[in-house]
Design an enzyme around this catalytic site. Sequence first.
Site, PDB file in Angstrom:
ATOM      1  NE  ARG A  36      -3.990  -2.154   1.784  1.00 35.94           N
ATOM      2  CZ  ARG A  36      -4.985  -2.075   2.622  1.00 35.94           C
ATOM      3  NH1 ARG A  36      -5.080  -1.851   3.841  1.00 35.94           N
ATOM      4  NH2 ARG A  36      -6.170  -3.117   2.752  1.00 35.94           N
ATOM      5  CE  LYS A 199     -18.848 -15.823   7.602  1.00 37.41           C
ATOM      6  NZ  LYS A 199     -18.195 -14.420   8.322  1.00 37.41           N
ATOM      7  N   GLY A 352      -9.227  -9.250  -1.227  1.00 37.85           N
ATOM      8  CA  GLY A 352      -7.017  -9.301  -0.483  1.00 37.85           C
ATOM      9  C   GLY A 352      -6.887 -11.072  -0.631  1.00 37.85           C
ATOM     10  N   GLY A 375     -12.942  -4.027   0.453  1.00 42.88           N
ATOM     11  CA  GLY A 375     -15.304  -4.059   0.644  1.00 42.88           C
ATOM     12  C   GLY A 375     -15.053  -2.729  -0.575  1.00 42.88           C
TER      13      GLY A 375
HETATM   14  P1  AMP Z   1     -13.428 -14.188   1.543  1.00 43.64           P
HETATM   15  O1  AMP Z   1     -13.097 -13.268   2.298  1.00 43.64           O
HETATM   16  O2  AMP Z   1     -14.475 -14.481   1.616  1.00 43.64           O
HETATM   17  O3  AMP Z   1     -12.856 -14.376   0.063  1.00 43.64           O
HETATM   18  O4  AMP Z   1     -12.848 -15.872   2.154  1.00 43.64           O
HETATM   19  C1  AMP Z   1     -11.751 -16.273   2.009  1.00 43.64           C
HETATM   20  C2  AMP Z   1     -11.024 -17.552   2.409  1.00 43.64           C
HETATM   21  O5  AMP Z   1     -12.087 -18.425   1.988  1.00 43.64           O
HETATM   22  C3  AMP Z   1     -10.049 -17.251   2.422  1.00 43.64           C
HETATM   23  O6  AMP Z   1      -8.950 -17.899   3.433  1.00 43.64           O
HETATM   24  C4  AMP Z   1     -10.087 -19.452   2.619  1.00 43.64           C
HETATM   25  O7  AMP Z   1      -9.048 -20.348   3.237  1.00 43.64           O
HETATM   26  C5  AMP Z   1     -11.770 -19.412   2.696  1.00 43.64           C
HETATM   27  N1  AMP Z   1     -12.014 -20.940   1.884  1.00 43.64           N
HETATM   28  C6  AMP Z   1     -11.471 -21.203   0.703  1.00 43.64           C
HETATM   29  N2  AMP Z   1     -12.239 -22.318   0.177  1.00 43.64           N
HETATM   30  C7  AMP Z   1     -12.779 -22.461   1.574  1.00 43.64           C
HETATM   31  C8  AMP Z   1     -13.853 -24.094   1.770  1.00 43.64           C
HETATM   32  N3  AMP Z   1     -13.065 -25.255   1.240  1.00 43.64           N
HETATM   33  N4  AMP Z   1     -13.549 -23.914   2.889  1.00 43.64           N
HETATM   34  C9  AMP Z   1     -13.571 -23.461   3.767  1.00 43.64           C
HETATM   35  N5  AMP Z   1     -13.422 -22.643   3.342  1.00 43.64           N
HETATM   36  C10 AMP Z   1     -12.337 -22.008   2.218  1.00 43.64           C
END
Ligand code: AMP
Length: 394
Positions: A36, A199, A352, A375
């Site tokens: 950054r 999520k 990220g 975000g």
């Molecule tokens: P996000 O911030 O929603 O983009 O989520 C990123 C996170 O999703 C990372 O820390 C990954 O480890 C997690 N992730 C990706 N695939 C899976 C999975 N199959 N089960 C659990 N967590 C996951």
Amino acid sequence: MPVKSVKDMDLTSKKVLVRVDFNVPIVNDKITDVTRITAAIPTIEYILKQKGATVILMSHLGRPKEGERKPEFSLAPVAQKLSELIGKKVIMAADCIGDAVEKLVKDSKPGDIILLENVRYYHEEEKNDPEFAKKLAKLGDVYVNDAFGTAHRAHASTEGITKFLPSAAGFLIEKEIEFLEPIVRNPKQPFVAVIGGAKVSSKIAVLESFLEKCSAMVISGGMSYTFLKAMGKKIGKSLLEEDYVDTAKKFLKTAADKKIEIIFPLDRVCAKEFKEDSEPIYVESDEVPGDLIGMDIGPKTIDAIKSCFATAKTIIWNGPVGVFEYKNFQKGTYAVAQMIANADAITVVGGGDSVSAMTEFGYADKVSHLSTGGGASLEYLEGKSLPGIVALEK
Ligand code: AMP
């Protein structure tokens, strides 16, 4: 509407107040990622090249509670790092408003760089308090915003201040708009979106908005299991957001009505436990048997994504397709990063984790645009107006 650019301003002999995003990770007083800081340098250097201009930087760091001035929230280590990176002295101010800072700025000389202390030491910052914004504005003749990551929040240093000073966007914000705007308005077709991560709740709005414009979508990562559950598939002990199963059903119906191809993992790599050293278990099925956990996509899914990318003219990727932090489960995310790096398309990577995957795997310079906004990127892609950007419109 287009935003006013720093290049549209006459900065001769001006004190230029620049909002940057220096919210860097600091562990044991050491900055562990300088991305950054480096990213802000082109705008800073451009301003310094203008005759007689002085740069006054401001940023937040972390989330200090009201009145809390702990050293871990001080931007002092950033001043030192910026000075090393830019090869010039950076004067660290003890505060971001007040008489002493006003005097420091008044006494500064053309070519000086001053870094103000954390704007979030004042709760008025996040409240977008006009009096606080006015006090910040007293420190500059003009204002430049180059902090895309906070542009989705109307804070005093991102939005409020624009009511008191002539305002424009820095190069980072301009580049984000240059790449994200066409995706929101009219992406070059075929447009493929790869959305992963943990999520559904944080990505559903962007998924829905992409249904209006993409020709195919890959839904993977932890969030794909809520969709699989909605389709009546077995998901074992994989990540599930029970509250979002109905939302997922509705989404799938809309996608079917619109005839948008959605690619879900066709095969996967599972684990018995959600642990770094869990043994990877390959499952050649679109379901997760027994009490296994789906951790990564498998080779059949990678091939399906590859075919989808073959004709794509725009590709956007947000969210890892597996638990890429664990070596045994990062092959899928690595493959996606590599395919994006080699794609003959406009490629935009946001979020990220996907950005760090791209960087970690050595492909950061092989994409059209790495969106650092988190975000803010998601909200922009959802089609929302970001207050920090609206305030810079011509
Ligand atoms: P996000 O911030 O929603 O983009 O989520 C990123 C996170 O999703 C990372 O820390 C990954 O480890 C997690 N992730 C990706 N695939 C899976 C999975 N199959 N089960 C659990 N967590 C996951």
